[in-house]
Motif scaffolding. Structure first.
Motif, PDB file in Angstrom:
ATOM      1  N   PHE A   1      93.433 -21.651 -59.105  1.00 12.94           N
ATOM      2  CA  PHE A   1      92.872 -20.451 -58.202  1.00 12.94           C
ATOM      3  C   PHE A   1      93.953 -19.483 -58.255  1.00 12.94           C
ATOM      4  CE2 PHE A   1      92.458 -18.668 -53.872  1.00 12.94           C
ATOM      5  CZ  PHE A   1      91.365 -17.969 -54.044  1.00 12.94           C
TER       6      PHE A   1
ATOM      7  N   ILE B   1      92.924 -22.320 -50.575  1.00 12.74           N
ATOM      8  CA  ILE B   1      92.619 -21.598 -49.512  1.00 12.74           C
ATOM      9  C   ILE B   1      92.940 -22.176 -48.217  1.00 12.74           C
ATOM     10  CG2 ILE B   1      90.811 -20.438 -48.112  1.00 12.74           C
ATOM     11  CD1 ILE B   1      89.711 -19.620 -50.867  1.00 12.74           C
TER      12      ILE B   1
ATOM     13  N   ARG C   1      79.782 -20.231 -54.304  1.00 13.22           N
ATOM     14  CA  ARG C   1      81.232 -20.280 -53.934  1.00 13.22           C
ATOM     15  C   ARG C   1      82.092 -19.612 -54.913  1.00 13.22           C
ATOM     16  NH1 ARG C   1      78.079 -24.565 -53.289  1.00 13.22           N
ATOM     17  NH2 ARG C   1      78.026 -25.143 -55.502  1.00 13.22           N
ATOM     18  N   ASP C   2      81.453 -19.365 -56.091  1.00 13.73           N
ATOM     19  CA  ASP C   2      82.507 -18.572 -57.107  1.00 13.73           C
ATOM     20  C   ASP C   2      82.501 -17.188 -56.494  1.00 13.73           C
ATOM     21  OD1 ASP C   2      83.244 -20.289 -58.709  1.00 13.73           O
ATOM     22  OD2 ASP C   2      82.587 -19.414 -60.729  1.00 13.73           O
TER      23      ASP C   2
ATOM     24  N   GLY D   1      90.088 -23.932 -55.699  1.00 10.71           N
ATOM     25  CA  GLY D   1      90.182 -22.466 -55.037  1.00 10.71           C
ATOM     26  C   GLY D   1      90.400 -23.026 -53.571  1.00 10.71           C
ATOM     27  N   PHE D   2      89.138 -23.613 -53.039  1.00  8.86           N
ATOM     28  CA  PHE D   2      89.179 -23.806 -51.795  1.00  8.86           C
ATOM     29  C   PHE D   2      90.439 -24.672 -51.293  1.00  8.86           C
ATOM     30  CE2 PHE D   2      84.865 -22.363 -52.419  1.00  8.86           C
ATOM     31  CZ  PHE D   2      84.849 -21.302 -51.830  1.00  8.86           C
TER      32      PHE D   2
ATOM     33  N   ARG E   1      86.685 -25.336 -60.155  1.00 14.89           N
ATOM     34  CA  ARG E   1      87.365 -24.001 -59.614  1.00 14.89           C
ATOM     35  C   ARG E   1      87.132 -24.099 -58.194  1.00 14.89           C
ATOM     36  NH1 ARG E   1      85.796 -21.035 -63.408  1.00 14.89           N
ATOM     37  NH2 ARG E   1      83.923 -20.565 -62.687  1.00 14.89           N
ATOM     38  N   SER E   2      85.845 -24.143 -57.750  1.00 19.45           N
ATOM     39  CA  SER E   2      85.816 -24.511 -56.054  1.00 19.45           C
ATOM     40  C   SER E   2      86.669 -25.384 -55.504  1.00 19.45           C
ATOM     41  CB  SER E   2      84.333 -24.936 -55.893  1.00 19.45           C
ATOM     42  OG  SER E   2      83.378 -23.944 -56.245  1.00 19.45           O
TER      43      SER E   2
ATOM     44  N   ARG F   1      87.064 -12.813 -52.231  1.00 17.43           N
ATOM     45  CA  ARG F   1      88.267 -13.131 -51.742  1.00 17.43           C
ATOM     46  C   ARG F   1      89.518 -12.488 -52.449  1.00 17.43           C
ATOM     47  NH1 ARG F   1      90.667 -16.866 -47.868  1.00 17.43           N
ATOM     48  NH2 ARG F   1      88.647 -17.590 -47.452  1.00 17.43           N
TER      49      ARG F   1
ATOM     50  N   GLU G   1      82.324 -16.176 -53.364  1.00 16.49           N
ATOM     51  CA  GLU G   1      83.276 -15.969 -52.566  1.00 16.49           C
ATOM     52  C   GLU G   1      84.430 -15.827 -52.924  1.00 16.49           C
ATOM     53  OE1 GLU G   1      82.260 -18.998 -49.690  1.00 16.49           O
ATOM     54  OE2 GLU G   1      84.590 -18.549 -48.564  1.00 16.49           O
ATOM     55  N   LEU G   2      85.020 -16.810 -54.018  1.00 20.27           N
ATOM     56  CA  LEU G   2      86.379 -16.964 -54.405  1.00 20.27           C
ATOM     57  C   LEU G   2      86.732 -15.280 -55.053  1.00 20.27           C
ATOM     58  CD1 LEU G   2      86.632 -20.329 -55.884  1.00 20.27           C
ATOM     59  CD2 LEU G   2      87.449 -19.281 -53.971  1.00 20.27           C
ATOM     60  N   THR G   3      85.606 -14.819 -55.568  1.00 20.49           N
ATOM     61  CA  THR G   3      85.817 -13.438 -56.259  1.00 20.49           C
ATOM     62  C   THR G   3      86.078 -12.462 -55.295  1.00 20.49           C
ATOM     63  OG1 THR G   3      84.192 -14.155 -58.170  1.00 20.49           O
ATOM     64  CG2 THR G   3      84.827 -11.822 -57.985  1.00 20.49           C
TER      65      THR G   3
END
Lengths: 1173, 147
Positions: free
Chosen positions: B125, A961, B17-18, A957-958, A953-954, B24, B20-22
């Motif tokens: 994402f 981003i 990291r999770d 996700g990143f 997911r990281s 965001r 941070e995503l949350t």
């Protein structure tokens, strides 16, 4: 002193309550018990540290020396401090008691054997409240160190006293145990104890229940005055005491001291117990201030009389008890002169003593008989003591005691004189046991009669073995009795012959204490001798009387019986002479056919009769044969007065004669008429034969009489016959039985079974041969035939492969077939009886023997398997069976048995068992392995499912981003790479999902139900078609059988197969998919056929592997899990999956599911066409 | 640090990291003003029960929504859920399990302990943003909490 006692009791009580209060607080301390419970369950060292911290704090706050935690099985879990671990086992019993009744227990003071300290334990049950139900988890043991608080409290004597001391005691069996530390003696670990016998000891008095002021001695044997009390809450007694010598100091100083005591006690208490008991102590303080008043009250209320007489001889003080002793009220005496009130007192010892005390100021004590003015007397124990005012007189009335002791003196002298003067011997002795020697005793005390009766002098202090040498061996029984009485204490009375003294004694022994005995005795030798001689003569007489067999009588001439001795009475069948008196011999004494006239005639003629045999009537009517001698007794006129006679019973003799005669007749008859041939051969050669004998040989009796035995005996049997006759004549044999042949008169041969015996007369002279012969010719012939038959049968038997044998009815073997002998290679003679057992395998013998002996008993069929050794040493298994052969009356005559070699069968069987055993074991092993592998897999997939996705997911996700926020900074290639990263992450995530799915399907439990496949397939097809852009796909659902299966799993199967078919045919111009099913044997086969790209059959083996693909990702998307899942599900249902295809010509996927039961047979669903439009 | 009594969203998540995503995702919807992140089960429980470093917090100011991860250090998410839902002081706080896993036993346990919602975090994402936004919007704006 009483105040000090009182105070100390209160202190002990307070201390006791404090201990119990602490214990109760711990018992209810839920957080603490919670921790203990957790610790006992887990053994967590952190919790242990926490508990030890608590123990440390607790130990320092109180007077404990050790705290220990026990679990409920009485194992020590924690001991703090470790070096003072409680190790005595006696505590364990107490702990069990506490565990049983769940109450706090405080044990008594004990001395520890290991070191010099004493201690007591408080045992607290621990109950963990789990919900509403309390659970017992263990106990805490708090070991109290009494030297910390308890003993100092007792020991501290706050007065400036030289000798005072307070003691705590306990009774322990026959002694008093001193519990606390002593002033004049070391008492470490409760080691100091004194015997209860010394009743003067204050300690003994206390333990026996005395309370209040008492005089006596203390453990140093020094006279003391003390105050005794029980200690409440404990089995203890308190003695507060001061030496008498100290007490003789002036009373006023004593009183002053008492006030001082109070104040000092107060101070000590305050410092000792702290402020928290201040209030309680204040109350006590007020009490202390009144102590002088209290002391006076105490004097007033004492049982002992107290009086103070001033230096001027006037009465100053009298208490109530003194009134009683003086027999006049104190009002009459106070202020009056002593000498006035008791006229004549001046001449007495009492006056002299008081005066002495007044003048010389010395303490004195006396026992005095006081004579009152009215003449009455009483005894007093007086203690006269100087006080500043004059003298203090303490009086105790001892009149009763005096009376009793006077009586005792009198009765003692009475008993002594009795003892000295009694006629019986008396000896007081003590047993002596010496190892390796016979028991002995020593005379301690004997009386005069002892010497007179036994003629033994100066025995006191000497041993029995010395006084009466040899008594130990000759009169062992006497010494054993003495030993028994002095050991058991049970008195005995007995008569005994004492060999060493040659006397009879009547002895009564009792024991006044262990190993001591007193015997009181009388010599009864004379009586015994008289008794013995009497017994002897009586016995002789009785024997004579009883053994007299000849009857004696005296009768009148007319037959009346005047006298009859017991033998005659008995002979005639009467019980007593009286019954006989009524009889008249003349009328009824003789048998009817024997007239008395015979007797009378002869008597008249000869005056006497000898040996007259006649028959008399017995009481019951039967005949009595008698031989009679009689004499007529005449008077001076020669007239017969009566007859005297003797009668001898000859009935038996008579009867025997008759019987003999009768039997001779019988035998004669039997001889003549017997079916057997009978002959009597006299040495002269004369022969008597019966009819049967004649008919067997064909000669007449007369003819035979003229023949010798050789004339009609078969020549071959001459020798046999000759030998038998010789052996009989030589006396070697009594009788013999044999078979011989005779030659008949007509010349034919007769087989005969012959029995013969030689009769002798009494002197041993040979009389005649008695011979019986039986014609057994027919039997002999039959035997011959049988013998032939038997041989033939035996030949057949011995040609069979089995081993045969026979055994006697009672077990031992009497025949073994040739096969058996050949097989074992051992001669038959060695195996008959039970020798054959030797050839059995040692492991089988015991069972065979027990089984065989049982069957021999019960007669059931013997059926067993055992191993027999072949001559080459190898063992073979045999099945053995034996049946009993029975006679007509069902008795077992013989056992017939056979053994069949079953070695090969047996070995195959064993192998089979081994195989299945191994198989079972390996199945269990595999199952275990599988189970653990499955568990590991589960854990693995769980963490895969959680942990593998987060980094993805990281990544995803990143990257997104990055694309969003830095879009401008990235060139086209950068953007493309970002897209690849995120799509790879998505793909990875799908892979993980599929993988988890796959593993889950293999593990999930199946819920079987009857599935309507048509209803299952239809919506899946519609859904899948709806997802397609290609609307030209033609999907036909044919008839689909119902089947049992798991609904969710079966959905997976269809979903995968149909989506595959759609996927691989979607690129065709006219994609066609056909779904159908049919039955084949016990299976239903379902098929999904498409006309898509197909595949090369040479890769068909890879179709169903996980992540196996036959097409590239770009051609057809997918990750190769679908078909693997299908295969897994179908296999779990007990079916198969396979496929048929050709590259470019489509593919058909089949799966089969088993038909279970009958429910689905014939239930069909006819499908319809589903189209995507 | 955020005023503990003003926290509206509590995120319990150990993976920064999770988290941070949350955050965001929530920020995109302007929902990230009163967010607190607890990094393990113990910290979360301290927050719930106003103890430890959250001693100043008041039971009468509960968060509007708690996003609870399952795999957490010290005390895992299911245990936290069980404790919170058992205590009547905290039972009414809405808790949503937000986790990577869709293991059936986890889902069953969560509902058994009284979870308000169970959301599987998508790897994608965009989908993740979507899910978090909807969650935040629903619980903060749509849902009516116990007063």
């Amino acid at each position: 002193m009483s105040s000090i006692t009182f105070l100390k009791l209160r202190q002990i009580q307070t201390w006791h309550q404090e201990k119990l209060g602490d214990a109760a607080a711990i018992k209810e301390d839920e957080p603490l018990i919670n921790i203990i419970n957790q610790y006992l369950n887990s053994g967590d060292p952190q919790l242990r540290d926490e508990l030890i911290r608590w123990m440390k704090v607790h130990l320092n706050s109180f007077d404990y020396s050790n705290i220990q935690l026990y679990d409920k099985s009485v194992d020590i879990k924690i001991s703090f401090p470790e070096n003072k671990r409680i190790s005595d086992s006696s505590i364990n019993g107490k702990i069990r008691e506490v565990l049983a009744d769940k109450e706090i227990m405080m044990t008594d003071l004990r001395g520890s054997s290991g070191n010099d300290s004493s201690y007591m334990d408080i045992i607290i049950p621990l109950q963990f409240r789990n919900g509403s139900y309390p659970e017992l988890i263990g106990v805490l043991v708090l070991r109290v160190d009494p030297s910390k608080i308890l003993f100092p409290v007792i020991k501290l004597w706050p007065v400036p006293s030289r000798t005072s001391e307070t003691l705590i005691l306990r009774r322990d069996g026959d002694s008093v145990l001193y519990l606390n530390t002593l002033r004049y003696r070391e008492n470490h670990g409760l080691r100091f104890r004194l015997s209860m016998k010394n009743e003067n000891l204050l300690a003994v008095k206390a333990v026996l229940g005395a309370e209040g002021y008492v005089e006596g001695i203390d453990y140093r044997n020094i006279p003391v005055v003390g105050y005794l009390a029980r200690v409440p809450g404990f089995p203890w007694f308190m003695v507060t005491k001061t030496d008498k010598s100290e007490l003789t100091e002036p009373l006023s100083r004593y009183l002053n001291n008492a006030i001082l005591i109070g104040i000092l006690l107060l101070l000590i208490n305050v410092t000792l117990f702290g402020i928290w008991i201040w209030n309680k102590r204040l109350k006590l303080f007020r009490g202390q201030l009144n102590i002088e008043k209290r002391f006076r009250d105490t004097l007033d209320n004492m049982i002992e009389g107290c009086q103070i007489i001033g230096s001027d001889w006037k009465y100053l003080y009298l208490n109530d008890a003194a009134d009683v002793h003086n027999r006049r009220p104190k009002e009459e005496l106070l202020g009056e002169y002593y000498t006035d009130k008791w006229p004549g007192i001046k001449d007495t010892e009492v006056y002299r003593r008081i005066e002495d005390c007044l003048v010389n100021r010395v303490y004195t004590q006396m026992e005095n008989q006081f004579i009152f003015p009215d003449g009455a007397t009483a005894w007093f124990d007086l203690r006269i003591q100087p006080v500043p005012e004059g003298v203090f007189i303490l009086s105790i009335d001892i009149t009763e005691r005096k009376k009793i002791s006077q009586k005792l003196v009198e009765s003692e002298s009475l008993f002594r004189s009795l003892f000295e003067n009694m006629l019986n011997g008396f000896a007081y002795c003590k047993m002596i046991y010496e190892p390796g020697k016979l028991p002995d005793f020593v005379y301690l005390n004997v009386n005069k009669s002892f010497e007179q009766l036994t003629f033994l002098k100066n025995v006191e202090g000497r041993r029995a073995s010395e006084v009466i040498p040899g008594i130990q061996t000759t009169d062992r029984e006497l010494l054993e009795r003495y030993a028994r009485v002095s050991t058991t204490g049970k008195p005995e009375v007995f008569e005994i012959w004492v060999e060493a003294l040659k006397m009879w004694f009547l002895i009564s022994v009792y024991s006044p204490g262990k190993d001591y005995f007193v015997c009181v005795f009388d010599v009864i030798t004379e009586r015994k001798q008289t008794e013995a001689s009497l017994k002897e003569s009586e016995a002789r007489f009785r024997s004579l009387y009883e053994n007299m067999t000849i009857g004696m009588y005296r009768t009148t001439i007319d037959g009346r019986i005047l006298l009859a001795n017991p033998a005659l009475v008995k002979m005639l069948g009467f019980d007593s002479f009286e019954q006989l008196v009524d009889r008249n011999l003349e009328q009824e004494g003789y048998e009817p056919d024997y007239p008395r006239s015979n007797f009378l005639e002869k008597m008249e003629l000869y005056g006497k009769i000898t040996g007259l045999e006649s028959v008399w009537n017995q009481k019951n009517g039967s005949a009595l044969y008698v031989r009679e001698n009689a004499t007529a007794i005449r008077d001076s006129d020669q007239k017969i007065l009566y007859y005297d006679g003797t009668v001898e019973d000859i009935t038996e003799q008579k009867l025997a004669e008759e019987a003999l005669k009768e039997s001779e007749d019988q035998f004669r008859y039997i001889f003549d008429h017997s079916m057997m041939g009978q002959s009597i051969t006299f040495p002269s050669g004369e022969l008597q034969v019966n009819d049967a004998f004649c008919s067997i040989l064909g000669y007449s009796a007369d003819e035979l009489n003229n023949l010798k035995w050789q004339d009609f005996t078969h020549p071959d049997d001459f020798e046999l016959t000759e030998n038998i006759i010789k052996s009989h004549l030589a006396g070697e044999k009594e009788s013999s039985r044999f078979i011989k042949r005779y030659i008949k008169k007509d010349g034919s041969t007769v087989w005969a079974d012959v029995s013969t015996s030689l009769r002798h007369d009494k002197s041993g002279k040979a009389l005649y041969f008695m011979t019986t012969i039986n014609d057994i010719t027919d039997l002999k012939l039959a035997e011959e035939i049988l013998r032939n038959d038997e041989k033939r049968l035996r030949d057949i038997l011995e040609s069979l492969p089995q081993l045969f044998w026979t055994c006697r009815f009672d077990g031992p073997c009497d025949y073994l077939s040739r096969q058996w002998i050949d097989y074992t290679g051992i001669p038959e003679s060695e195996q008959l009886g039970y020798g054959w057992l030797e050839q059995l395998h040692p492991d089988d013998r015991e069972k065979t023997i027990s089984d065989w002996s049982e069957k021999v008993k019960t007669g059931d069929i013997f059926d067993i398997e055992f191993r027999i050794r072949r001559k080459d040493g190898e063992y073979h298994w045999f099945k053995t069976r034996a049946v009993p052969m029975r006679s007509q009356d069902c008795k077992i005559i013989k056992w017939l048995g056979s053994n069949t070699d079953i070695d090969s069968i047996r070995k195959a069987e064993e192998q089979l068992i081994n195989y299945s055993k191994n198989l079972e074991e390996s199945v269990i092993q595999r199952t275990n392995q599988l189970e653990s592998a499955n568990k590991e897999l589960e854990a693995f997939s769980y963490s895969v499912s959680h942990d593998l996705r987060a980094p993805l997911r990281s990544v995803h996700g990143f990257t997104k981003i990055l694309l969003e926020n830095y879009f401008e900074n990235l060139d086209e290639e950068g953007k493309r790479i970002c897209t690849i990263i995120s799509s790879s992450a998505s793909q990875m995530s799908e892979l993980i999902d599929d993988l988890l799915n796959f593993s889950r399907i293999g593990r999930s439990t199946m819920k079987m139900s009857l599935l309507n496949m048509h209803e299952l397939v239809s919506p899946i097809s519609s859904e899948l078609l709806a997802q397609q852009n290609n609307s030209s796909i033609k999907l036909v659902i044919g008839k689909l059988y119902k089947v049992r299966g798991d609904l969710a799993l079966m959905k997976h199967v269809w979903y995968n197969l149909i989506s595959n078919a759609i996927k691989y045919s979607s690129k065709e111009n006219f994609p066609e998919i056909l779904i159908s099913s049919w039955k084949e044997k016990n299976m239903i086969i379902y098929a999904v056929k498409d006309n898509g790209v197909g595949f090369d059959m040479q890769y068909s083996n890879k179709l169903f592997g996980v992540f196996q693909r036959l097409h590239s990702e770009t051609e057809f998307e997918g990750n190769g899990v679908g078909l693997a899942i299908v295969q897994r599900i179908v296999k779990r249902h007990g079916g198969m999956v396979w496929a048929e295809a050709e590259t470019g010509k489509g593919a058909t996927f089949y799966f089969s599911l088993p038909v279970i039961g009958i429910e689905i047979m014939g239930i069909e669903n006819f499908g319809d066409n589903v189209r995507n439009n | 640090m955020e005023d503990v009594n003003a926290v509206e969203i509590l995120i319990v998540e150990d993976n920064p990291r999770d988290a941070e995503l949350t955050l965001r995702a929530l920020k995109k919807n302007n929902l990230a003003n009163h967010v607190m992140i607890a990094q393990d089960g113990v910290e979360a429980l301290d927050f719930f029960f106003c103890r430890g470093k959250f001693e100043g917090r008041n039971f009468t100011n509960p968060p509007k929504i708690v996003l609870l991860d399952l795999k957490l250090p010290k005390i895992n998410g299911l245990e936290v859920l069980k404790i919170v839902k058992k205590d009547e002081r905290t039972a009414n706080i809405p808790i949503v399990i937000v986790t990577s896993s869709r293991e059936e036993p986890d889902i069953q346990k969560a509902y058994e302990f009284g979870v308000n919602s169970y959301v599987v975090k998508p790897v994608d994402f965009d989908q993740f943003l979507n899910a978090m936004s909807s969650l935040g919007l629903y619980w903060l704006l749509v849902n009516e909490p116990v007063k």
